[in-house]
Motif scaffolding. Sequence first.
Motif, PDB file in Angstrom:
ATOM      1  N   ARG A   1      45.345  20.997  48.874  1.00 56.83           N
ATOM      2  CA  ARG A   1      44.429  21.654  49.807  1.00 56.83           C
ATOM      3  C   ARG A   1      43.378  20.712  50.385  1.00 56.83           C
ATOM      4  O   ARG A   1      43.089  20.801  51.594  1.00 56.83           O
ATOM      5  N   PRO A   2      42.778  19.786  49.599  1.00 57.77           N
ATOM      6  CA  PRO A   2      41.784  18.884  50.201  1.00 57.77           C
ATOM      7  C   PRO A   2      42.317  18.109  51.394  1.00 57.77           C
ATOM      8  O   PRO A   2      41.556  17.812  52.330  1.00 57.77           O
ATOM      9  N   LYS A   3      43.605  17.768  51.388  1.00 63.81           N
ATOM     10  CA  LYS A   3      44.181  17.023  52.511  1.00 63.81           C
ATOM     11  C   LYS A   3      44.394  17.913  53.740  1.00 63.81           C
ATOM     12  O   LYS A   3      44.556  17.401  54.854  1.00 63.81           O
ATOM     13  N   ARG A   4      44.404  19.229  53.522  1.00 62.34           N
ATOM     14  CA  ARG A   4      44.688  20.159  54.619  1.00 62.34           C
ATOM     15  C   ARG A   4      43.422  20.785  55.201  1.00 62.34           C
ATOM     16  O   ARG A   4      43.501  21.548  56.161  1.00 62.34           O
ATOM     17  N   LEU A   5      42.267  20.476  54.639  1.00 57.82           N
ATOM     18  CA  LEU A   5      41.027  21.057  55.133  1.00 57.82           C
ATOM     19  C   LEU A   5      40.694  20.509  56.519  1.00 57.82           C
ATOM     20  O   LEU A   5      41.013  19.361  56.835  1.00 57.82           O
ATOM     21  N   PRO A   6      40.042  21.305  57.360  1.00 58.28           N
ATOM     22  CA  PRO A   6      39.669  20.818  58.696  1.00 58.28           C
ATOM     23  C   PRO A   6      38.674  19.669  58.604  1.00 58.28           C
ATOM     24  O   PRO A   6      37.796  19.663  57.742  1.00 58.28           O
ATOM     25  N   ARG A   7      38.838  18.709  59.498  1.00 60.68           N
ATOM     26  CA  ARG A   7      37.946  17.546  59.517  1.00 60.68           C
ATOM     27  C   ARG A   7      36.957  17.707  60.664  1.00 60.68           C
ATOM     28  O   ARG A   7      37.321  17.683  61.834  1.00 60.68           O
ATOM     29  N   TYR A   8      35.687  17.888  60.314  1.00 60.59           N
ATOM     30  CA  TYR A   8      34.610  18.032  61.288  1.00 60.59           C
ATOM     31  C   TYR A   8      34.053  16.656  61.643  1.00 60.59           C
ATOM     32  O   TYR A   8      34.145  15.710  60.850  1.00 60.59           O
ATOM     33  N   THR A   9      33.427  16.561  62.800  1.00 53.81           N
ATOM     34  CA  THR A   9      32.828  15.311  63.253  1.00 53.81           C
ATOM     35  C   THR A   9      31.311  15.401  63.156  1.00 53.81           C
ATOM     36  O   THR A   9      30.708  16.414  63.549  1.00 53.81           O
ATOM     37  N   VAL A  10      30.686  14.359  62.618  1.00 57.08           N
ATOM     38  CA  VAL A  10      29.225  14.318  62.542  1.00 57.08           C
ATOM     39  C   VAL A  10      28.662  14.176  63.952  1.00 57.08           C
ATOM     40  O   VAL A  10      28.930  13.191  64.647  1.00 57.08           O
ATOM     41  N   ARG A  11      27.887  15.171  64.373  1.00 58.94           N
ATOM     42  CA  ARG A  11      27.277  15.129  65.706  1.00 58.94           C
ATOM     43  C   ARG A  11      25.926  14.410  65.654  1.00 58.94           C
ATOM     44  O   ARG A  11      25.591  13.637  66.557  1.00 58.94           O
TER      45      ARG A  11
ATOM     46  N   ALA B   1      30.366  19.161  64.008  1.00 53.27           N
ATOM     47  CA  ALA B   1      31.076  19.913  65.046  1.00 53.27           C
ATOM     48  C   ALA B   1      32.508  20.154  64.600  1.00 53.27           C
ATOM     49  O   ALA B   1      33.187  19.221  64.152  1.00 53.27           O
ATOM     50  N   PRO B   2      33.006  21.387  64.669  1.00 54.92           N
ATOM     51  CA  PRO B   2      34.377  21.683  64.230  1.00 54.92           C
ATOM     52  C   PRO B   2      35.401  21.047  65.154  1.00 54.92           C
ATOM     53  O   PRO B   2      35.120  20.802  66.336  1.00 54.92           O
ATOM     54  N   PRO B   3      36.604  20.770  64.643  1.00 57.08           N
ATOM     55  CA  PRO B   3      37.617  20.075  65.453  1.00 57.08           C
ATOM     56  C   PRO B   3      38.117  20.876  66.639  1.00 57.08           C
ATOM     57  O   PRO B   3      38.533  20.301  67.642  1.00 57.08           O
ATOM     58  N   ASP B   4      38.073  22.211  66.544  1.00 58.35           N
ATOM     59  CA  ASP B   4      38.596  23.032  67.639  1.00 58.35           C
ATOM     60  C   ASP B   4      37.519  23.478  68.610  1.00 58.35           C
ATOM     61  O   ASP B   4      37.797  24.185  69.580  1.00 58.35           O
ATOM     62  N   GLY B   5      36.271  23.082  68.349  1.00 60.39           N
ATOM     63  CA  GLY B   5      35.183  23.449  69.241  1.00 60.39           C
ATOM     64  C   GLY B   5      34.693  24.871  69.093  1.00 60.39           C
ATOM     65  O   GLY B   5      33.764  25.292  69.780  1.00 60.39           O
ATOM     66  N   ARG B   6      35.274  25.635  68.201  1.00 59.48           N
ATOM     67  CA  ARG B   6      34.860  27.019  68.001  1.00 59.48           C
ATOM     68  C   ARG B   6      33.715  27.093  66.995  1.00 59.48           C
ATOM     69  O   ARG B   6      33.549  26.214  66.153  1.00 59.48           O
TER      70      ARG B   6
ATOM     71  N   PHE C   1      27.080  28.603  51.402  1.00 60.44           N
ATOM     72  CA  PHE C   1      27.186  27.156  51.233  1.00 60.44           C
ATOM     73  C   PHE C   1      28.633  26.725  51.419  1.00 60.44           C
ATOM     74  O   PHE C   1      29.559  27.551  51.485  1.00 60.44           O
ATOM     75  N   HIS C   2      28.837  25.418  51.506  1.00 58.73           N
ATOM     76  CA  HIS C   2      30.183  24.873  51.639  1.00 58.73           C
ATOM     77  C   HIS C   2      30.269  23.550  50.882  1.00 58.73           C
ATOM     78  O   HIS C   2      29.257  23.001  50.430  1.00 58.73           O
ATOM     79  N   PHE C   3      31.494  23.054  50.754  1.00 55.04           N
ATOM     80  CA  PHE C   3      31.732  21.749  50.134  1.00 55.04           C
ATOM     81  C   PHE C   3      32.062  20.749  51.234  1.00 55.04           C
ATOM     82  O   PHE C   3      32.896  21.017  52.099  1.00 55.04           O
ATOM     83  N   LEU C   4      31.423  19.575  51.167  1.00 51.12           N
ATOM     84  CA  LEU C   4      31.639  18.534  52.167  1.00 51.12           C
ATOM     85  C   LEU C   4      32.153  17.270  51.504  1.00 51.12           C
ATOM     86  O   LEU C   4      31.670  16.878  50.430  1.00 51.12           O
ATOM     87  N   THR C   5      33.131  16.653  52.133  1.00 50.50           N
ATOM     88  CA  THR C   5      33.628  15.336  51.713  1.00 50.50           C
ATOM     89  C   THR C   5      33.550  14.413  52.926  1.00 50.50           C
ATOM     90  O   THR C   5      34.356  14.527  53.851  1.00 50.50           O
TER      91      THR C   5
ATOM     92  N   ASP D   1      31.121   9.760  62.309  1.00 47.30           N
ATOM     93  CA  ASP D   1      31.754   9.888  61.002  1.00 47.30           C
ATOM     94  C   ASP D   1      32.346  11.293  60.882  1.00 47.30           C
ATOM     95  O   ASP D   1      32.011  12.193  61.671  1.00 47.30           O
ATOM     96  N   THR D   2      33.194  11.489  59.902  1.00 49.94           N
ATOM     97  CA  THR D   2      33.832  12.794  59.749  1.00 49.94           C
ATOM     98  C   THR D   2      33.596  13.358  58.350  1.00 49.94           C
ATOM     99  O   THR D   2      33.175  12.635  57.429  1.00 49.94           O
TER     100      THR D   2
END
Length: 442
Positions: free
Chosen positions: A201-211, A226-231, A240-244, A290-291
Amino acid sequence: MEISMRNSVLPVIAYAALALVPLAVVTVFGSLGGYADYIYELGRSFALIVFAVLLLQPVLAGRFREITEPYGLDMVVNFHKYMGVTALCLIIAHPLLLALGGRGLKLLTSLSVPWEIWLGKAALLLLLIQAGASLFRKRLGLDFERWRRLHDILAPTILVLAAVHSYFIGGDLKYVPGMRELWVVALLGSAGVFVYHRFIRPKRLPRYTVRSVEPAAQNVWTVTLAPPDGRSPRYEPGQFHFLTFRSDHVPEEEHHFTISSSPTEAAIIASTIKESGDFTRHVGSIAPGDTARVHGPFGRYSYVFEDAEVPLVFIAGGIGITPLRAMLRHMADTGADRRVALLYACKTEADIVFRAELDALVEGDRPRLDVTYVLSRPDEGWSGSRGHIDTALIRECCAGMLDEAVFFVCGPEGMAKAVLGSLTELGVPMSRIRREEFLLLD
């Protein structure tokens, strides 16, 4: 986001049923109960329950929304801890009861025992080590990443040792049709959950971009993604969430952070992070572009789960303001007509996070917000409250609200415990106090 009673009860029923399946099958179709000695039978029963509980531990730790959403991830993780302790107690009792029930003390003391029993002893020893490392991690000086690596090695090892031990020595597995097959399938299922949670699952999580990475106060930074799909991401204010992060400036490690932005802020999600440890002291060096992989949201620490007519009291310490800021921003953006009293404790005036925004919210009409800043190390020119948030200050700032308000407490462990003591002294029941604990997540 309302969670029905049915949805909150079903996971509990499912867990209890799965934990008792081996015991039920052996009781109905096997020889359990056929021995005259009750103590011996109890020891056998404990072994069956322990193995089922250990198999379910990866499921509890797997952050599956169907399990965490009704209760909050912190409660599920605490339950995971308590069931681990329960399993340890039962597995210690297992050989003792067998010995007292007729097998004799040589089962415990003799070195001349079959290899299957040695595997059981090894599993018990490793479970003791794992429980000690988990319960006393900070006293042992283990940081979270080192503890998690140790946990990820010991947990599957214990499961395999326990499975092989019971597979070859358990009489019920030999003589009850289908029990050995059930053992293998259950072990593979538990292992599959573990592998999925930790590696797939960690490899399949969406990758966000640091704005952006912007200072929010002294040694505090707001990282906006910023989310990858712009939504716009879907979450409730206060979760809360987990960030890598993947960056040249911080280790590629997973950490949990409160979401400090509001769902009303379009197409971004932000966390406000204080420099306080080996990982977070480099957060200001994260750069736009960065992502970060994002897993979440999690938690039920949000005013949206409360009755709309009930007044709210927010009590924060330091960086604990972040989920409360998200809620206040959401109230302002949605025009929520809520009465809110905020008591916010910091060391110095420079440590107050979101000061300008909080002052602006006080000037608005929705929410109806009163803010009291409390500084423990104020400068000479400070004219506000000094010291700490105590019983007298809560009584003064919450006049007319103590009998009905819901209290949200968020801050350092010592501060939170002191506030809970004050609220108890003031007669506020635990049913009206909201607090998320992350002791097992950091």
